[in-house]
Design a protein around this motif. Structure first.
Motif, PDB file in Angstrom:
ATOM      1  N   TYR A  85      11.182 -26.560 -50.275  1.00 35.56           N
ATOM      2  CA  TYR A  85      11.523 -27.668 -49.373  1.00 35.56           C
ATOM      3  C   TYR A  85      10.327 -28.571 -49.053  1.00 35.56           C
ATOM      4  O   TYR A  85      10.510 -29.746 -48.726  1.00 35.56           O
ATOM      5  CB  TYR A  85      12.089 -27.092 -48.061  1.00 35.56           C
ATOM      6  CG  TYR A  85      12.797 -28.116 -47.206  1.00 35.56           C
ATOM      7  CD1 TYR A  85      14.125 -28.444 -47.449  1.00 35.56           C
ATOM      8  CD2 TYR A  85      12.133 -28.781 -46.186  1.00 35.56           C
ATOM      9  CE1 TYR A  85      14.782 -29.386 -46.685  1.00 35.56           C
ATOM     10  CE2 TYR A  85      12.791 -29.738 -45.413  1.00 35.56           C
ATOM     11  CZ  TYR A  85      14.113 -30.022 -45.667  1.00 35.56           C
ATOM     12  OH  TYR A  85      14.747 -30.967 -44.911  1.00 35.56           O
ATOM     13  N   PRO A 129       7.895 -31.214 -48.391  1.00 36.73           N
ATOM     14  CA  PRO A 129       7.870 -32.596 -48.871  1.00 36.73           C
ATOM     15  C   PRO A 129       6.537 -32.927 -49.559  1.00 36.73           C
ATOM     16  O   PRO A 129       5.519 -32.286 -49.273  1.00 36.73           O
ATOM     17  CB  PRO A 129       8.005 -33.428 -47.590  1.00 36.73           C
ATOM     18  CG  PRO A 129       8.401 -32.484 -46.534  1.00 36.73           C
ATOM     19  CD  PRO A 129       7.965 -31.141 -46.939  1.00 36.73           C
ATOM     20  N   CYS A 144      14.171 -26.544 -41.132  1.00 40.07           N
ATOM     21  CA  CYS A 144      13.920 -27.357 -42.335  1.00 40.07           C
ATOM     22  C   CYS A 144      14.529 -28.755 -42.168  1.00 40.07           C
ATOM     23  O   CYS A 144      13.920 -29.754 -42.569  1.00 40.07           O
ATOM     24  CB  CYS A 144      14.501 -26.672 -43.566  1.00 40.07           C
ATOM     25  SG  CYS A 144      13.494 -25.321 -44.159  1.00 40.07           S
ATOM     26  N   THR A 145      15.727 -28.827 -41.613  1.00 37.60           N
ATOM     27  CA  THR A 145      16.341 -30.157 -41.443  1.00 37.60           C
ATOM     28  C   THR A 145      15.526 -30.985 -40.444  1.00 37.60           C
ATOM     29  O   THR A 145      15.366 -32.193 -40.622  1.00 37.60           O
ATOM     30  CB  THR A 145      17.803 -30.062 -40.968  1.00 37.60           C
ATOM     31  OG1 THR A 145      17.859 -29.251 -39.815  1.00 37.60           O
ATOM     32  CG2 THR A 145      18.710 -29.517 -42.022  1.00 37.60           C
ATOM     33  N   GLY A 199      12.581 -32.225 -42.319  1.00 32.05           N
ATOM     34  CA  GLY A 199      12.975 -33.359 -43.162  1.00 32.05           C
ATOM     35  C   GLY A 199      13.161 -34.630 -42.347  1.00 32.05           C
ATOM     36  O   GLY A 199      12.774 -35.730 -42.772  1.00 32.05           O
ATOM     37  N   THR A 214       9.779 -35.971 -41.334  1.00 29.87           N
ATOM     38  CA  THR A 214       9.127 -36.593 -42.490  1.00 29.87           C
ATOM     39  C   THR A 214       9.630 -38.019 -42.680  1.00 29.87           C
ATOM     40  O   THR A 214       8.876 -38.922 -43.031  1.00 29.87           O
ATOM     41  CB  THR A 214       9.436 -35.774 -43.764  1.00 29.87           C
ATOM     42  OG1 THR A 214       9.158 -34.425 -43.490  1.00 29.87           O
ATOM     43  CG2 THR A 214       8.603 -36.235 -44.932  1.00 29.87           C
ATOM     44  N   LEU A 237      21.966 -34.726 -44.582  1.00 32.59           N
ATOM     45  CA  LEU A 237      20.988 -34.078 -43.697  1.00 32.59           C
ATOM     46  C   LEU A 237      21.652 -33.799 -42.344  1.00 32.59           C
ATOM     47  O   LEU A 237      21.462 -32.734 -41.743  1.00 32.59           O
ATOM     48  CB  LEU A 237      19.763 -34.978 -43.515  1.00 32.59           C
ATOM     49  CG  LEU A 237      18.554 -34.332 -42.845  1.00 32.59           C
ATOM     50  CD1 LEU A 237      17.995 -33.200 -43.689  1.00 32.59           C
ATOM     51  CD2 LEU A 237      17.455 -35.354 -42.591  1.00 32.59           C
ATOM     52  N   LEU A 241      19.077 -36.823 -49.120  1.00 30.62           N
ATOM     53  CA  LEU A 241      18.296 -35.659 -49.529  1.00 30.62           C
ATOM     54  C   LEU A 241      17.832 -35.807 -50.976  1.00 30.62           C
ATOM     55  O   LEU A 241      18.582 -36.284 -51.826  1.00 30.62           O
ATOM     56  CB  LEU A 241      19.158 -34.399 -49.430  1.00 30.62           C
ATOM     57  CG  LEU A 241      19.645 -33.981 -48.053  1.00 30.62           C
ATOM     58  CD1 LEU A 241      20.502 -32.732 -48.163  1.00 30.62           C
ATOM     59  CD2 LEU A 241      18.474 -33.715 -47.136  1.00 30.62           C
ATOM     60  N   ARG A 252      14.819 -31.359 -54.277  1.00 23.28           N
ATOM     61  CA  ARG A 252      14.212 -30.113 -53.774  1.00 23.28           C
ATOM     62  C   ARG A 252      14.802 -29.734 -52.407  1.00 23.28           C
ATOM     63  O   ARG A 252      15.043 -28.552 -52.133  1.00 23.28           O
ATOM     64  CB  ARG A 252      12.687 -30.218 -53.704  1.00 23.28           C
ATOM     65  CG  ARG A 252      12.200 -31.378 -52.927  1.00 23.28           C
ATOM     66  CD  ARG A 252      10.730 -31.462 -52.672  1.00 23.28           C
ATOM     67  NE  ARG A 252      10.478 -32.690 -51.939  1.00 23.28           N
ATOM     68  CZ  ARG A 252      10.763 -32.873 -50.682  1.00 23.28           C
ATOM     69  NH1 ARG A 252      11.316 -31.908 -49.977  1.00 23.28           N
ATOM     70  NH2 ARG A 252      10.531 -34.026 -50.087  1.00 23.28           N
ATOM     71  N   GLU A 253      15.077 -30.754 -51.589  1.00 25.01           N
ATOM     72  CA  GLU A 253      15.679 -30.479 -50.279  1.00 25.01           C
ATOM     73  C   GLU A 253      17.091 -29.937 -50.454  1.00 25.01           C
ATOM     74  O   GLU A 253      17.506 -28.980 -49.792  1.00 25.01           O
ATOM     75  CB  GLU A 253      15.722 -31.754 -49.447  1.00 25.01           C
ATOM     76  CG  GLU A 253      14.357 -32.245 -49.025  1.00 25.01           C
ATOM     77  CD  GLU A 253      14.437 -33.595 -48.309  1.00 25.01           C
ATOM     78  OE1 GLU A 253      13.732 -33.760 -47.320  1.00 25.01           O
ATOM     79  OE2 GLU A 253      15.204 -34.460 -48.769  1.00 25.01           O
ATOM     80  N   ASP A 254      17.786 -30.590 -51.370  1.00 27.42           N
ATOM     81  CA  ASP A 254      19.149 -30.189 -51.694  1.00 27.42           C
ATOM     82  C   ASP A 254      19.193 -28.725 -52.104  1.00 27.42           C
ATOM     83  O   ASP A 254      20.004 -27.941 -51.596  1.00 27.42           O
ATOM     84  CB  ASP A 254      19.595 -31.038 -52.898  1.00 27.42           C
ATOM     85  CG  ASP A 254      20.974 -31.572 -52.716  1.00 27.42           C
ATOM     86  OD1 ASP A 254      21.679 -31.074 -51.838  1.00 27.42           O
ATOM     87  OD2 ASP A 254      21.344 -32.492 -53.457  1.00 27.42           O
ATOM     88  N   LEU A 314      18.239 -26.309 -49.104  1.00 26.40           N
ATOM     89  CA  LEU A 314      19.275 -26.218 -48.074  1.00 26.40           C
ATOM     90  C   LEU A 314      20.528 -25.526 -48.606  1.00 26.40           C
ATOM     91  O   LEU A 314      21.151 -24.727 -47.908  1.00 26.40           O
ATOM     92  CB  LEU A 314      19.618 -27.608 -47.533  1.00 26.40           C
ATOM     93  CG  LEU A 314      18.494 -28.304 -46.760  1.00 26.40           C
ATOM     94  CD1 LEU A 314      18.939 -29.670 -46.266  1.00 26.40           C
ATOM     95  CD2 LEU A 314      18.035 -27.463 -45.575  1.00 26.40           C
TER      96      LEU A 314
END
Lengths: 440, 436
Positions: free
Chosen positions: A83, A85, A289-290, A293, A296, A316, A389, A392-394, A397
């Motif tokens: 995750y 960034p 994590c959200t 994100g 960020t 998100l 998203l 990598r975030e996708d 999560l």
């Protein structure tokens, strides 16, 4: 033999990778943590059908309690590495996350007190190294976490359960030694905070070292403190405006419910507490994590106004809501059943105060909805392009959501396993209670 | 054979809506939302099949000669001491509510397709509609309290998110949060009832707790004290869901949602869920006369208050909301008086009438203008004016919200603020930071 080799490999691989240059690159760290997760799942699949004490080679130990904790810790490490960034990524952060992962895995694979004490102290180092130059924060953490370490070490050295428990309580942020937790969440970098707090080493130390030999009155105190802390955390989350502090309150409220489960005299309550450890941990990690994100993308957030932007980051927002609701035990997630079991167990043990579990869950769900509405609803003050998203975030999560939803719909495997672990713990507690009766 | 068909139809009713919900979730998560046209076809197909299945379930039950059907869908969890059973129960109470739910969901889904054309949250709306439909059908079919609680929470979440559907405005969002808060209080009541039943019987199966006789007959197997305790918990749950005093204020606030969802949830299904809950637990009331008296009293107070407050509303949807409250209050009073079939008929008739009124409310203004231009001012019948003091009190909802604010919310906020201040003081002292 195969299992102990696999377990050793699972523990050492992330730490070894952190020493190499390739291991600190994005590709290397993702590969290593993914392999670690794969090995941990393999151990789980291998170990589930077997009986108790699955691995007892040397210091390593794997039983019904820890068999789910290895993939749990590995998933936390893997999700954080994936995750991260681009703007926060650095070899130091990656190495720190990998070392933390190895420490967590090793901690969950041991039951020998001196080894646990050593790892207990070591687990603080990556966090301490990443702290910002904030004198007040460092002083508070030194006082609480440093004090916790000293008490824990003293407890292990002298075999004094009270000292050991005091150390655990300081690390877990239980009332009245909880003040460091909101400060840490508010001021320290999110990945380090999550890597330090989400695995909940304190709960493991408590289950391994304290619960089997604690007196009934000590367990009663532990459970009561857990319940009061959960309500206190929910109240703090209800009042705070700063999102990170709100998150700290929810974290405090939900994770201390695990302690409330540990004092239950019924298998249901104990199994509920042990399941909540996993479900709450993963859901809170996802929530963290959200938030990471979101920060960020938009910088620090607070709940004093509506920030808007749902249409720019719909997934998100959906992930925030799903993780938040999973953390407070909404239907369809594994947290629902764990809270049900815990509530039944605590009310069975304490008909009058057990109700606090339901009050905490209700208050925390209100806080989650309040945060969701304030962070994603309303009209945005300025136009910003789409901030959906990235891959990598996708991936991270989705990997965190899958077990929460899958075991929410098919929870039998995880609950049965936790039930067996609860059986073992209850047997140990019964033996300890008999011992205390003889002494009296 | 017929009974098996009935059971299969019930599974289809839930399965279709559940699958539609999952499909919407999955496509949204994968960023592959279907076109409006495809969504419309899917939703029409789902609700046509759902309504047909519920009709088939009812007809096959009648044809089988049985008066009730029970399906054990399976255990979510089964251990030595704990079982979470998914049990469905179709009887004289759940069948009419099931038909009502599937029919209205279908009608509103078709209506919404046009109403929300090109709205940015088009798919989100249908996703939530499917979630609500699933939750409501599961509520009326629930044969155990754990199944009921599972569905109860889903309804609350779907409702709050639909009220905050137009999320770019703070008003709907605030109101969505308010409704969610009341629903959580309601959930708390149901959870306490569930835990009490579990601790007494070791199961939440209605057959065990409320007797196996056919509804509306049946004897609860609870002692008088326990029946009263469970009764009050159930009453709390019902009051929250059906907006009875002191929780009445959420219903007018819920009018901020899209009109079709308002029609179906707050005019028909959600607002009657509390009454349904009381009817489902009706075998309990003969052992809990104190609770029955409270149900009657609360219903009566709600009806009178809603009628008076409704008279001073200037907005058509708010006026309809108070009219709804008046009728639901009367339904509560009927249940409190011991009627069983009358409240069912009242619920069904009222739900259908009110849904139509809500759906027509956006075009009502045009019709009034047309009437005025054709027939003049005398075409609109005016209600008798209230005295100024009475008007003011009614306008403020008899200060119910202000009272709740003062005796519940403000102390809670003060307490939470005090806790944070104490913590921060300790942190300041220990951290060695300057006072300011």
């Amino acid at each position: 033999m195969f299992a102990s080799v696999l377990q050793t490999l699972t523990i050492l691989m992330p730490a070894a990778a952190s020493l190499t240059g390739w291991g600190r690159t994005r590709q290397g760290s993702v590969t290593v943590t993914a392999l670690t997760l794969l090995f941990a799942i393999d151990l789980l699949l291998w170990g589930l059908p077997a009986g108790e004490a699955l691995v007892t080679a040397g210091m390593l130990y794997l039983d019904e309690l820890s068999i789910w904790l290895l993939p749990y810790a590995a998933l936390i490490g893997c999700a954080l590495v994936v995750y991260t960034p681009r703007k926060d990524r650095s070899p130091a952060l990656t190495a720190s996350l990998l070392v933390s992962l190895s420490i967590d895995l090793a901690f969950f694979s041991l039951k020998w007190a001196p080894a646990l004490a050593f790892l207990w102290v070591c687990s603080h180092i990556p966090l301490w190294a990443a702290l910002p130059h904030d004198r007040a924060l460092r002083r508070i953490l030194l006082l609480f976490l440093g004090g916790g370490c000293v008490l824990f070490l003293a407890g292990v050295a002298t075999g004094n359960l009270a000292l050991l428990l005091a150390g655990v309580l300081m690390r877990k942020g239980v009332i009245p030694v909880h003040q460091w937790l909101p400060e840490l969440f508010a001021k320290a970098p999110i990945p380090h905070v999550l890597a330090f707090c989400a695995p909940q080493l304190g709960a493991y130390a408590c289950v391994r070292l304290v619960v089997p030999s604690a007196s009934p009155s000590m367990l009663l105190g532990l459970g009561t403190l857990g319940l009061v802390t959960s309500l206190y955390g929910a109240c703090l989350a209800f009042a705070y405006k700063d999102v990170r502090r709100v998150f700290a309150g929810i974290f405090m409220g939900q994770t201390s419910l695990v302690f409330a489960g540990l004092q239950c005299t019924s298998e249901a309550g104990l199994a509920g507490g042990l399941t909540l450890w996993l479900s709450g941990g993963l859901a809170l990690l996802g929530l963290g994590c959200t938030l990471w994100g979101l920060e960020t993308r938009r910088g620090p957030q607070d709940l004093s106004r509506f920030h808007g932007g749902f249409e720019r980051t719909p997934r998100l927002a959906a992930a925030f809501l799903l993780f938040g609701l999973a953390a407070v035990g909404f239907p369809g997630t594994v947290g629902f059943l764990s809270e049900e079991l815990l509530l039944e167990g605590t009310i069975h043990t304490y008909p009058h105060v057990g109700i606090l579990v339901a009050v905490t869950a209700a208050m925390n769900s209100l806080t989650v909805m309040r945060a969701y509405f304030h962070l994603f609803c309303g009209s945005a003050r300025q136009y910003l392009p789409s901030q959906g998203l990235v891959f990598r975030e996708d991936a991270a999560l989705t990997a965190l959501l899958l077990p929460l939803l899958l075991f929410g719909l098919l929870p039998q495997t995880v609950i049965s396993s936790r039930w067996k672990a609860a059986d073992t713990l209850l047997a140990q507690r019964a033996a300890a209670a008999k011992h205390y009766q003889v002494l009296r | 054979m017929m009974l098996a068909l009935s059971k299969a139809s019930l599974v289809a009713v839930l399965g279709l809506q559940g699958l539609a919900f999952l499909a919407f979730c999955l496509t949204a998560w994968l960023r592959r939302s279907p076109s409006e046209k495809l969504t419309g076809r899917l939703i029409r197909g789902v609700y046509a099949l759902t309504f047909s299945s519920s009709l088939l379930a009812g007809l096959s039950l009648l044809a089988s000669g049985q008066s009730a059907a029970r399906i054990h869908l399976g255990d979510l969890v089964a251990t030595r001491e704990y079982q979470f059973n998914f049990i469905l129960h179709l009887d004289g109470l759940s069948l009419p509510f099931l038909l009502l739910c599937t029919l209205l969901c279908g009608v509103v889904a078709v209506f919404s397709e046009k109403y929300l054309h090109r709205e940015p949250g088009f798919h989100r709306y249908f996703l939530l509609l499917c979630l609500f439909g699933f939750g409501d059908c599961l509520t009326v079919l629930a044969g155990s309290i754990e199944t009921l609680y599972f569905a109860w929470e889903l309804i609350g979440l779907a409702s709050a998110l639909l009220i905050g559907f137009f999320h770019e405005r703070p008003g709907p969002v605030n109101n969505g949060f308010y409704v969610f808060t009341v629903y959580r209080i309601s959930d708390f009541g149901l959870m306490m009832a569930a835990i009490t039943l579990f601790s007494v019987f070791g199961t939440g199966d209605f057959h065990t707790a409320l007797g196996s006789s056919l509804w509306p007959h049946g004897d609860s197997n609870l002692a008088r004290g326990t029946a009263t305790l469970v009764g009050f918990c159930v009453l709390l749950a019902a009051m929250g869901k059906s907006a009875q005093v002191p929780f009445s204020n959420w219903l007018p606030r819920a009018m901020e949602g899209p009109t079709p969802s308002t029609a179906i949830f707050y005019g028909a299904l959600s607002v009657h869920a509390g009454a349904y809950l009381l009817l489902r637990f009706s075998p309990l009331w003969q052992d809990a006369p104190a609770v029955s008296a409270c149900i009657f009293g609360i219903g009566l107070v709600t009806a009178v208050r809603a009628n008076l407050v409704g008279r001073v509303q200037t907005d058509v949807k708010c006026r309809l909301a108070y009219a709804t409250l008046t009728q639901v209050g009367i339904i509560f009073a009927e249940i409190g008086l011991g009627f069983r079939l009358l409240p069912v008929v009242h619920c069904l008739g009222h739900a259908v009438l009110r849904s139509v009124q809500y759906l027509r409310s956006p075009s009502l203004l045009h019709e009034i203008h047309e009437l005025r231009s054709t027939l003049g001012e005398q075409a609109i019948r005016r209600q008798q004016a209230l005295s100024p003091a009475h008007y003011q009190a009614a306008f403020h909802g008899y200060y119910l919200e202000a009272l709740l604010q003062r005796i519940v919310l403000e102390p809670l906020h003060r307490l939470c603020d005090a806790l944070t201040r104490i913590d921060q003081t300790i942190v300041r002292i220990l951290g060695g930071a300057p006072r300011n």
